[in-house]
Design a protein around this motif. Sequence first.
Motif, mmCIF file in Angstrom:
data_model
loop_
_atom_site.group_PDB
_atom_site.id
_atom_site.type_symbol
_atom_site.label_atom_id
_atom_site.label_comp_id
_atom_site.label_asym_id
_atom_site.label_seq_id
_atom_site.Cartn_x
_atom_site.Cartn_y
_atom_site.Cartn_z
ATOM 1 N N VAL A 113 0.844 -1.195 0.000
ATOM 2 C CA VAL A 113 0.000 0.000 0.000
ATOM 3 C C VAL A 113 0.882 1.248 0.000
ATOM 4 O O VAL A 113 0.625 2.211 -0.726
ATOM 5 C CB VAL A 113 -0.961 0.004 1.212
ATOM 6 C CG1 VAL A 113 -1.715 1.318 1.297
ATOM 7 C CG2 VAL A 113 -1.941 -1.164 1.132
ATOM 8 N N ALA A 116 2.293 2.228 -3.380
ATOM 9 C CA ALA A 116 1.343 2.671 -4.416
ATOM 10 C C ALA A 116 1.412 4.193 -4.575
ATOM 11 O O ALA A 116 1.905 4.892 -3.685
ATOM 12 C CB ALA A 116 -0.074 2.235 -4.025
ATOM 13 N N LEU A 145 -5.461 2.383 -6.672
ATOM 14 C CA LEU A 145 -5.726 1.006 -6.221
ATOM 15 C C LEU A 145 -6.898 0.416 -7.009
ATOM 16 O O LEU A 145 -6.866 -0.756 -7.409
ATOM 17 C CB LEU A 145 -6.023 0.987 -4.725
ATOM 18 C CG LEU A 145 -4.900 1.496 -3.810
ATOM 19 C CD1 LEU A 145 -5.328 1.430 -2.345
ATOM 20 C CD2 LEU A 145 -3.615 0.681 -4.020
#
Length: 257
Positions: A113, A116, A145
Amino acid sequence: MTVDRRRWLAGASAALGSLWLVGCDRLATNPTFTGVLKVAEQWTRHAQRAVTDRNALAREFTPADLSRDFKANGTMRPGDPAYLALLAENFESYRLTIDGLVEQPLSLSLAEVRAAPARTQITRHDCVEGWSSIGKWTGARLSALLDRAKLKPEARYIVFHCADTLDPTATDGAGVYYESIDLIDAFHPQTILAYQMNDGTLPVRHGAPLRLRVERQLGYKHAKYVMRVEAVASLDGLGRGKGGFWPDRGYHWYAGI
Ligand SMILES: Nc1nc2c(c(=O)[nH]1)N[C@H]1C(S)=C(S)[C@@H](COP(=O)(O)O)O[C@H]1N2
Ligand SMILES: [Mo]
């Protein structure tokens, strides 16, 4: 009926009568008619602005504006055993699930995460209870995402399933916090899953390890302790059917600011 009134009526019907006879070019110069047109035009412009404005950015602030004590609200430390187990190991085995109406379901570690595409923003959080705090947030852009997971065309809402049971008295299973937003907010550039607050790791009371920031919405839409992001076509099957923990208890689902 007074003479004046009768005369007015006669004049009015004459005017109306002549209105049927004049051509469009004459109508266009008639001040009453162009007034009506202007109102209609204005209404269209307002309606259009209401739609396009949803993509506008929420106001951003400077470091000097940061609240010295950002208030915490609702759950501040989930008591749910699954969350406590993750907290005890500093979220080592935490996975963010992205599923539902997607072509490519994802299960991401916190490291993934954090890798990203991200955004940092200083914004004001407004709670319906009447307080506001300004904080700095860094997180993964939800749009990035969702692009990776590839929404199916039927997807209309994005649901955030949280780790905390806010209402343990709910016997229908609707005591666990959740929220949902439409695709306009989901793809808004300031909509992020935040893992940092004020340049530090997101504290537990503010939603560790991941919390939603959806800056064009009121505080209760900003789901903390996010475990799962689900794309759905309808909000019917969730909780009590209103799309969120507080909406299920009477708050508006759409809390745009
Ligand atoms: N999971 C979860 N998310 C939640 C809540 C909650 O109780 N549980 N409370 C909401 C409300 S009403 C507000 S105002 C904000 C508070 O966020 P904060 O504690 O970081 O100020 O979180 C929102 N998101
Ligand atoms: Mo709130």
